[in-house]
Design a protein around this motif. Structure first.
Motif, PDB file in Angstrom:
ATOM      1  N   VAL A  17       0.836  -1.201   0.000  1.00 38.33           N
ATOM      2  CA  VAL A  17       0.000   0.000   0.000  1.00 38.33           C
ATOM      3  C   VAL A  17       0.871   1.252   0.000  1.00 38.33           C
ATOM      4  O   VAL A  17       0.534   2.256  -0.656  1.00 38.33           O
ATOM      5  CB  VAL A  17      -0.944  -0.020   1.221  1.00 38.33           C
ATOM      6  CG1 VAL A  17      -1.682   1.309   1.347  1.00 38.33           C
ATOM      7  CG2 VAL A  17      -1.938  -1.172   1.110  1.00 38.33           C
ATOM      8  N   PHE A  20       1.859   2.449  -3.491  1.00 39.18           N
ATOM      9  CA  PHE A  20       0.817   3.156  -4.227  1.00 39.18           C
ATOM     10  C   PHE A  20       0.644   4.580  -3.694  1.00 39.18           C
ATOM     11  O   PHE A  20       0.391   5.513  -4.466  1.00 39.18           O
ATOM     12  CB  PHE A  20      -0.501   2.389  -4.139  1.00 39.18           C
ATOM     13  CG  PHE A  20      -0.558   1.186  -5.028  1.00 39.18           C
ATOM     14  CD1 PHE A  20      -0.826   1.316  -6.381  1.00 39.18           C
ATOM     15  CD2 PHE A  20      -0.330  -0.086  -4.521  1.00 39.18           C
ATOM     16  CE1 PHE A  20      -0.874   0.214  -7.214  1.00 39.18           C
ATOM     17  CE2 PHE A  20      -0.375  -1.192  -5.344  1.00 39.18           C
ATOM     18  CZ  PHE A  20      -0.648  -1.051  -6.694  1.00 39.18           C
ATOM     19  N   ILE A 231      -5.672   2.165 -15.349  1.00 44.26           N
ATOM     20  CA  ILE A 231      -5.775   1.831 -13.925  1.00 44.26           C
ATOM     21  C   ILE A 231      -6.833   0.757 -13.701  1.00 44.26           C
ATOM     22  O   ILE A 231      -6.655  -0.147 -12.869  1.00 44.26           O
ATOM     23  CB  ILE A 231      -6.079   3.097 -13.106  1.00 44.26           C
ATOM     24  CG1 ILE A 231      -4.844   4.003 -13.075  1.00 44.26           C
ATOM     25  CG2 ILE A 231      -6.508   2.739 -11.682  1.00 44.26           C
ATOM     26  CD1 ILE A 231      -5.052   5.320 -12.363  1.00 44.26           C
ATOM     27  N   VAL A 232      -7.943   0.835 -14.426  1.00 44.65           N
ATOM     28  CA  VAL A 232      -8.982  -0.192 -14.301  1.00 44.65           C
ATOM     29  C   VAL A 232      -8.413  -1.563 -14.669  1.00 44.65           C
ATOM     30  O   VAL A 232      -8.660  -2.559 -13.974  1.00 44.65           O
ATOM     31  CB  VAL A 232     -10.199   0.147 -15.183  1.00 44.65           C
ATOM     32  CG1 VAL A 232     -11.133  -1.055 -15.315  1.00 44.65           C
ATOM     33  CG2 VAL A 232     -10.961   1.329 -14.595  1.00 44.65           C
ATOM     34  N   GLY A 234      -5.306  -2.481 -14.446  1.00 43.44           N
ATOM     35  CA  GLY A 234      -4.416  -2.880 -13.372  1.00 43.44           C
ATOM     36  C   GLY A 234      -5.162  -3.380 -12.146  1.00 43.44           C
ATOM     37  O   GLY A 234      -4.760  -4.362 -11.516  1.00 43.44           O
ATOM     38  N   LEU A 235      -6.260  -2.714 -11.793  1.00 44.01           N
ATOM     39  CA  LEU A 235      -7.032  -3.132 -10.622  1.00 44.01           C
ATOM     40  C   LEU A 235      -7.667  -4.500 -10.835  1.00 44.01           C
ATOM     41  O   LEU A 235      -7.638  -5.347  -9.931  1.00 44.01           O
ATOM     42  CB  LEU A 235      -8.110  -2.091 -10.315  1.00 44.01           C
ATOM     43  CG  LEU A 235      -7.615  -0.755  -9.739  1.00 44.01           C
ATOM     44  CD1 LEU A 235      -8.777   0.223  -9.602  1.00 44.01           C
ATOM     45  CD2 LEU A 235      -6.934  -0.968  -8.395  1.00 44.01           C
ATOM     46  N   ILE A 236      -8.239  -4.713 -12.018  1.00 47.40           N
ATOM     47  CA  ILE A 236      -8.828  -6.022 -12.310  1.00 47.40           C
ATOM     48  C   ILE A 236      -7.752  -7.103 -12.267  1.00 47.40           C
ATOM     49  O   ILE A 236      -7.942  -8.185 -11.708  1.00 47.40           O
ATOM     50  CB  ILE A 236      -9.538  -6.017 -13.666  1.00 47.40           C
ATOM     51  CG1 ILE A 236     -10.713  -5.041 -13.649  1.00 47.40           C
ATOM     52  CG2 ILE A 236     -10.039  -7.417 -14.019  1.00 47.40           C
ATOM     53  CD1 ILE A 236     -11.364  -4.856 -15.009  1.00 47.40           C
ATOM     54  N   LEU A 238      -4.937  -6.999 -10.583  1.00 47.82           N
ATOM     55  CA  LEU A 238      -4.488  -7.196  -9.204  1.00 47.82           C
ATOM     56  C   LEU A 238      -5.460  -8.076  -8.438  1.00 47.82           C
ATOM     57  O   LEU A 238      -5.046  -8.998  -7.717  1.00 47.82           O
ATOM     58  CB  LEU A 238      -4.346  -5.834  -8.515  1.00 47.82           C
ATOM     59  CG  LEU A 238      -3.920  -5.863  -7.043  1.00 47.82           C
ATOM     60  CD1 LEU A 238      -2.552  -6.518  -6.894  1.00 47.82           C
ATOM     61  CD2 LEU A 238      -3.912  -4.448  -6.473  1.00 47.82           C
ATOM     62  N   VAL A 239      -6.757  -7.805  -8.575  1.00 45.21           N
ATOM     63  CA  VAL A 239      -7.766  -8.620  -7.886  1.00 45.21           C
ATOM     64  C   VAL A 239      -7.699 -10.072  -8.366  1.00 45.21           C
ATOM     65  O   VAL A 239      -7.745 -11.013  -7.561  1.00 45.21           O
ATOM     66  CB  VAL A 239      -9.172  -8.035  -8.115  1.00 45.21           C
ATOM     67  CG1 VAL A 239     -10.243  -8.994  -7.590  1.00 45.21           C
ATOM     68  CG2 VAL A 239      -9.300  -6.677  -7.423  1.00 45.21           C
ATOM     69  N   THR A 240      -7.577 -10.256  -9.680  1.00 44.38           N
ATOM     70  CA  THR A 240      -7.487 -11.608 -10.234  1.00 44.38           C
ATOM     71  C   THR A 240      -6.246 -12.325  -9.721  1.00 44.38           C
ATOM     72  O   THR A 240      -6.293 -13.510  -9.358  1.00 44.38           O
ATOM     73  CB  THR A 240      -7.457 -11.548 -11.768  1.00 44.38           C
ATOM     74  OG1 THR A 240      -8.596 -10.842 -12.245  1.00 44.38           O
ATOM     75  CG2 THR A 240      -7.455 -12.953 -12.363  1.00 44.38           C
TER      76      THR A 240
END
Length: 258
Positions: A17, A20, A231-232, A234-236, A238-240
């Protein structure tokens, strides 16, 4: 810090964290401080506002859904064919000798180079985009899985034969359990690469998807929307990735998975 010394889960989360926070702080300082023109790099606040507008007014959720569907569809097709072939190549050396030269050749071919041909063969519909993801994922998966299976400890195989196991039993009871954690990690890594291929496929001849939105935003020099789309993704991803890691740890508790 010591080389290869483990980090407890709480510290790992805090450090992740913290990166980021530093990243967004530097980004905000560069844009709000006037060091970088907002024409070329939107500030974080403008990016968030534009992203909210995309989600609430321009149907960006549909684009996200289409991209996720394409990634999962192409990747699952590739995995369904690559896993058994990779296992057979790793287990049986004649099979490996037959397939490996072509697989090694094909995995160096960039999936994006096939887009013009795939448009001619399959048009600009979903089949073309799934095919790009398949080509980009399949050959990498096959070779990496074959290597994982082939690296099984020989003493385990010899012990199985000593105890009376047949060839089929050795594959099912020794090779697969031994290499399953590495195969799962291979699937996790290649799924990340599949996101690269789908965005490339959507940059050409697409009417929906995150890549399509990024292309439209580039024509308008809307860097805020471009950054939000990135960013979307990257977030998807990261969650995956975190879900894959958690699943692998649960399925293979005996493996040293980080």
């Amino acid at each position: 810090m010591k080389p290869l010394a483990p980090v407890d889960p709480r510290t790992r989360i805090v450090l992740g964290v913290a990166f980021f926070i530093v990243f967004f702080a530097v980004w905000a300082a560069a844009t709000f401080g006037g060091f970088v023109s907002k024409t070329f790099l939107a500030d974080p606040v403008t990016m968030v506002r534009s992203g909210w507008t995309l989600l609430t007014e321009h149907g960006f959720l549909h684009d996200i859904g289409m991209t996720v569907w394409r990634v999962l569809g192409g990747f699952l097709i590739a995995a369904a064919l690559a896993v058994p072939l990779g296992v057979f190549m790793g287990a049986y050396k004649p099979v490996e000798a037959f397939f490996e030269p072509f697989v090694s050749f094909a995995r160096y071919l960039p999936a994006s180079a096939f887009i013009p041909l795939l448009i001619l063969w399959a048009g600009i519909g979903e089949a073309q985009k799934l095919a790009v993801i398949f080509i980009g994922s399949f050959f990498q998966l096959v070779l990496m899985i074959a290597v994982s299976v082939g690296n099984t400890r020989r003493d385990l195989v010899e012990a199985a034969y000593t105890l009376g196991a047949l060839d089929r039993g050795v594959v099912a009871r020794v090779l697969l359990p031994s290499s399953a954690p590495e195969i799962a990690e291979t699937l996790r890594m290649v799924l990340g690469w599949a996101w690269t291929y789908v965005i490339v496929a959507e940059l050409i001849g697409a009417s929906s998807g995150i890549g399509h939105m990024i292309t439209d935003s580039q024509a308008l020099m809307a860097t805020d929307q471009i950054i939000f789309g990135i960013i979307v993704i990257g977030l998807i991803g990261l969650v995956t990735d975190l879900a894959f890691k958690a699943g692998n740890r649960k399925l293979f508790p005996w493996a040293q998975l980080r």
